[in-house]
Motif scaffolding. Structure first.
Motif, short mmCIF file in Angstrom:
data_model
loop_
_atom_site.label_atom_id
_atom_site.label_comp_id
_atom_site.label_asym_id
_atom_site.label_seq_id
_atom_site.Cartn_x
_atom_site.Cartn_y
_atom_site.Cartn_z
N GLU A 44 2.43 55.23 8.59
CA GLU A 44 1.50 55.98 7.75
C GLU A 44 1.60 57.49 7.94
N ASN A 45 2.23 57.95 9.01
CA ASN A 45 2.45 59.38 9.20
C ASN A 45 3.65 59.91 8.42
N LEU A 46 4.41 59.04 7.80
CA LEU A 46 5.53 59.47 6.97
C LEU A 46 5.02 59.95 5.62
N LYS A 47 5.50 61.11 5.17
CA LYS A 47 5.09 61.61 3.85
C LYS A 47 5.64 60.69 2.78
N GLY A 48 4.75 60.24 1.91
CA GLY A 48 5.15 59.35 0.84
C GLY A 48 4.67 57.92 1.03
N VAL A 49 4.25 57.57 2.24
CA VAL A 49 3.71 56.23 2.48
C VAL A 49 2.26 56.20 2.02
N LYS A 50 1.95 55.20 1.21
CA LYS A 50 0.60 55.06 0.69
C LYS A 50 -0.20 54.00 1.43
N ASP A 51 0.48 52.99 1.96
CA ASP A 51 -0.22 51.93 2.69
C ASP A 51 0.75 51.19 3.59
N CYS A 52 0.26 50.73 4.72
CA CYS A 52 1.05 49.91 5.64
C CYS A 52 0.14 48.83 6.21
N GLN A 53 0.51 47.58 5.99
CA GLN A 53 -0.24 46.45 6.52
C GLN A 53 0.68 45.68 7.46
#
Length: 98
Positions: A44-53
């Motif tokens: 989630e700290n990567l620019k461009g990531v909107k969601d991580c489950q």
């Protein structure tokens, strides 16, 4: 007229753009709380990531991201560099262009 057409096409492509989704297999997670949390924070700290489950029970993660800023290969590489886990792409849904 040309500027109007270009702006209209640009607006429509942004308005109807879909995010890409990648399912990752993550090997090496040993605990449900801190391991899952670590993967989530790194991704989630990567620019461009909107969601991580993260699903610890299945050793997987589903990531939704903007393909204009990022791709699945970068996500895998960053996860492997910043954690001790082995990561590979299980499946990927690429957004279709208009």
């Amino acid at each position: 007229m040309k500027k109007t057409a270009v702006l209209l096409i640009l607006f429509l492509s942004v308005a109807f753009a879909k995010d890409d989704k990648v399912n990752l297999k993550i090997e090496g997670m040993r605990c449900s709380y801190s391991c899952s949390d670590k993967v989530t924070k790194v991704v989630e700290n990567l620019k461009g990531v909107k969601d991580c489950q993260v699903d610890f029970a299945n050793n997987t993660a589903t990531v939704i991201y903007d393909n204009k800023k990022l791709d699945s290969e970068i996500i895998v590489n960053v996860l492997e560099k910043k954690t001790s886990y082995k990561v590979e792409v299980q499946s990927e849904n690429k957004a279709k262009s208009i």
